[in-house]
Design an enzyme around this catalytic site. Structure first.
Site, PDB file in Angstrom:
ATOM      1  N   GLY A 182     -31.065  63.119  17.116  1.00  0.00           N
ATOM      2  CA  GLY A 182     -30.454  63.117  18.447  1.00  0.00           C
ATOM      3  C   GLY A 182     -28.959  63.389  18.392  1.00  0.00           C
ATOM      4  CG  ASP A 183     -26.461  61.330  21.128  1.00  0.00           C
ATOM      5  OD1 ASP A 183     -27.120  60.665  20.299  1.00  0.00           O
ATOM      6  OD2 ASP A 183     -26.001  60.842  22.173  1.00  0.00           O
ATOM      7  N   GLY A 184     -26.255  61.622  17.772  1.00  0.00           N
ATOM      8  CA  GLY A 184     -25.502  61.134  16.612  1.00  0.00           C
ATOM      9  C   GLY A 184     -25.707  62.052  15.405  1.00  0.00           C
ATOM     10  CB  VAL A 241     -38.734  72.497   8.654  1.00  0.00           C
ATOM     11  CG1 VAL A 241     -37.644  72.873   7.655  1.00  0.00           C
ATOM     12  CG2 VAL A 241     -38.141  72.282  10.045  1.00  0.00           C
ATOM     13  CG  ASP A 254     -32.998  57.951  23.837  1.00  0.00           C
ATOM     14  OD1 ASP A 254     -33.951  57.153  23.965  1.00  0.00           O
ATOM     15  OD2 ASP A 254     -32.029  57.724  23.089  1.00  0.00           O
ATOM     16  NE  ARG A 310     -30.062  53.839  15.433  1.00  0.00           N
ATOM     17  CZ  ARG A 310     -30.568  54.713  16.302  1.00  0.00           C
ATOM     18  NH1 ARG A 310     -30.026  55.891  16.430  1.00  0.00           N
ATOM     19  NH2 ARG A 310     -31.615  54.390  17.053  1.00  0.00           N
ATOM     20  CB  SER A 311     -25.813  57.477   7.450  1.00  0.00           C
ATOM     21  OG  SER A 311     -24.925  57.357   6.366  1.00  0.00           O
ATOM     22  NE  ARG A 337     -28.567  55.449  21.517  1.00  0.00           N
ATOM     23  CZ  ARG A 337     -28.460  54.560  20.527  1.00  0.00           C
ATOM     24  NH1 ARG A 337     -27.556  53.626  20.595  1.00  0.00           N
ATOM     25  NH2 ARG A 337     -29.246  54.608  19.490  1.00  0.00           N
ATOM     26  NE  ARG A 389     -37.177  54.451  17.316  1.00  0.00           N
ATOM     27  CZ  ARG A 389     -36.126  53.648  17.083  1.00  0.00           C
ATOM     28  NH1 ARG A 389     -35.280  53.386  18.063  1.00  0.00           N
ATOM     29  NH2 ARG A 389     -35.910  53.144  15.906  1.00  0.00           N
ATOM     30  N   GLY A 418     -32.833  57.320  15.460  1.00  0.00           N
ATOM     31  CA  GLY A 418     -34.101  56.657  15.808  1.00  0.00           C
ATOM     32  C   GLY A 418     -35.268  57.607  15.585  1.00  0.00           C
ATOM     33  CE  LYS A 465     -45.317  49.355  48.422  1.00  0.00           C
ATOM     34  NZ  LYS A 465     -45.052  50.231  47.304  1.00  0.00           N
ATOM     35  CG  ASP A 472     -30.007  61.539  25.046  1.00  0.00           C
ATOM     36  OD1 ASP A 472     -30.718  62.157  24.232  1.00  0.00           O
ATOM     37  OD2 ASP A 472     -29.247  60.619  24.715  1.00  0.00           O
ATOM     38  CD  GLU A 512     -32.311  51.015  25.539  1.00  0.00           C
ATOM     39  OE1 GLU A 512     -32.551  49.954  24.945  1.00  0.00           O
ATOM     40  OE2 GLU A 512     -32.260  52.115  24.956  1.00  0.00           O
ATOM     41  CB  THR A 515     -33.870  61.571  20.588  1.00  0.00           C
ATOM     42  OG1 THR A 515     -33.692  60.406  21.426  1.00  0.00           O
ATOM     43  CG2 THR A 515     -33.374  62.772  21.386  1.00  0.00           C
TER      44      THR A 515
HETATM   45  O1  F6P Z   1     -32.392  56.765  20.574  1.00  0.00           O
HETATM   46  C1  F6P Z   1     -33.667  56.213  20.518  1.00  0.00           C
HETATM   47  C2  F6P Z   1     -33.622  54.733  20.817  1.00  0.00           C
HETATM   48  O2  F6P Z   1     -34.947  54.233  20.749  1.00  0.00           O
HETATM   49  C3  F6P Z   1     -32.966  54.357  22.146  1.00  0.00           C
HETATM   50  O3  F6P Z   1     -33.808  54.557  23.246  1.00  0.00           O
HETATM   51  C4  F6P Z   1     -32.612  52.920  21.891  1.00  0.00           C
HETATM   52  O4  F6P Z   1     -31.493  52.534  22.683  1.00  0.00           O
HETATM   53  C5  F6P Z   1     -32.229  52.917  20.447  1.00  0.00           C
HETATM   54  O5  F6P Z   1     -32.850  54.050  19.858  1.00  0.00           O
HETATM   55  C6  F6P Z   1     -32.624  51.689  19.707  1.00  0.00           C
HETATM   56  O6  F6P Z   1     -32.215  51.817  18.392  1.00  0.00           O
HETATM   57  P1  F6P Z   1     -32.474  50.758  17.255  1.00  0.00           P
HETATM   58  O7  F6P Z   1     -33.915  50.840  16.886  1.00  0.00           O
HETATM   59  O8  F6P Z   1     -31.579  51.202  16.148  1.00  0.00           O
HETATM   60  O9  F6P Z   1     -32.125  49.433  17.822  1.00  0.00           O
END
Ligand code: F6P
Length: 326
Positions: free
Chosen positions: A105-107, A26, A131, A75-76, A175, A259, A14, A217, A133, A226, A129
């Site tokens: 990110g992690d992937g 870089v 996230d 995302r390959s 995520r 994003r 992402g 309130k 995370d 999510e 990322t």
């Molecule tokens: O990892 C970033 C992220 O935006 C997550 O927060 C979310 O779950 C996911 O990517 C959504 O991915 P896509 O745009 O591929 O649906």
């Protein structure tokens, strides 16, 4: 140690605001140290397709403030396969690329780890990322911009919630992690923050809402990550209103707005620092690591650890959020 000469840079997974600032860092650091640098389009997909071009100082001009990634991302699925990785390596050899900086990110890091295990290639990772995370960096590139986007949106929703005495369930990204929810929830004074790291208890949530109602309130904001385990904002709202319908209830999914956008100062500086440090790490002979920042210090974490051992939520912060929302 083999001297490195040609670096490829790519963004994968992402996209995240600040990725362009990292690419710029870089490219310019590599050129400064007299390395050749190639931009690889669409992450590992573009690597397999040989979609890569030489970059110079001007290729990364006027991008530090732009969201998204000029190299595009993907995302390959093909990179999971042995054939995909073999073809990617062939393409790198064709361009004499001996080193890579992968931003993602992690992937992305899991892919990098497997690739480096099979082929002779030096890889450094930069955590990009929204996230937040990843283990091995207090913050990931894009997270600060994303939470500021959430805060701006929730503040606006707060205005309309107050005007109509409504209860809003607002779903944010992340995520399977609750960092975006937790931090933006604190910043917007959310009445409740529901995250995947803790089990949501619908009965306690309803008790809290009844209490809020008694305490006058008239409206409220519930931030739902999510990945929250009761099924997300729509599902939680449905379960709550089945038993407690004193508020007029609305659900908002913020979605991909989180994003995009121009990166914050914090993300630009973090991205510049980590992009610069990733090239320096490769020059120093480090490989198979993610370059992160912990307590303002640069740290190197093996890919497997960065991707597997997620950063932990601090329970004290959760408690603080609950106390402050009363
Ligand atoms: O990892 C970033 C992220 O935006 C997550 O927060 C979310 O779950 C996911 O990517 C959504 O991915 P896509 O745009 O591929 O649906």
């Amino acid at each position: 140690m083999k001297k490195i000469k040609n670096i490829g840079v790519l963004t994968s997974g992402g996209d995240a605001p600040g990725m362009n600032a990292a690419i710029r860092a870089v490219v310019r650091t590599a050129l400064y140290y007299r390395l050749n640098v190639f931009g690889i389009y669409r992450g590992y997909e573009g690597m397999i397709d040989g979609d890569m071009v030489p970059m110079d100082y001007r290729s990364v001009a006027r991008i530090i403030h732009r969201g998204g990634t000029i190299l595009q991302s993907a995302r390959s699925e093909r990179f999971y396969t042995d054939e995909g990785k073999a073809e990617a390596y062939r393409q790198l050899q064709k361009h004499n690329i001996d080193s890579l900086v992968v931003i993602g990110g992690d992937g992305t890091f899991r892919g990098a780890e497997r690739f480096a295990g099979l082929y002779d290639i030096n890889i450094a990772g930069v955590p990009g990322t929204i996230d937040n995370d990843l283990y091995g960096s207090d913050f990931t590139i894009g997270y600060d911009t994303a939470i500021n986007t959430v805060v701006e949106a929730v503040d606006k929703i707060r205005d309309t919630a107050g005007s109509h005495n409504s209860l809003f369930f607002i779903e944010v990204m992340g995520r399977d992690a609750g960092f975006i929810a937790l931090r933006s929830g604190i910043a917007t004074g959310a009445e409740e923050i529901l995250i995947p790291e803790t089990q949501t208890n619908i009965d306690s949530l309803i008790d809290k809402l009844r209490y809020n109602r008694r305490e006058s309130k008239t409206s409220g904001i519930i931030i739902v990550a999510e990945g929250e385990k009761e099924g997300g904002a729509y599902e939680v709202a449905r379960k709550v209103t089945e038993q407690f319908s004193e508020y007029s209830t609305r659900v908002t999914i913020l979605g991909h707005i989180q994003r995009g956008g121009s990166p914050t100062c914090m993300d630009r500086v973090l991205a510049s620092t980590l992009g610069y440090e990733a090239v320096k790490a490769l020059l120093a002979g480090k490989k198979g690591i993610m370059v992160g920042q912990v307590n303002k210090k640069i740290v190197y974490t093996p890919f497997a650890k960065a991707a597997k051992e997620h950063q932990q939520i601090d329970p004290n912060i959760l408690e603080m959020a609950t106390i402050l929302s009363l």
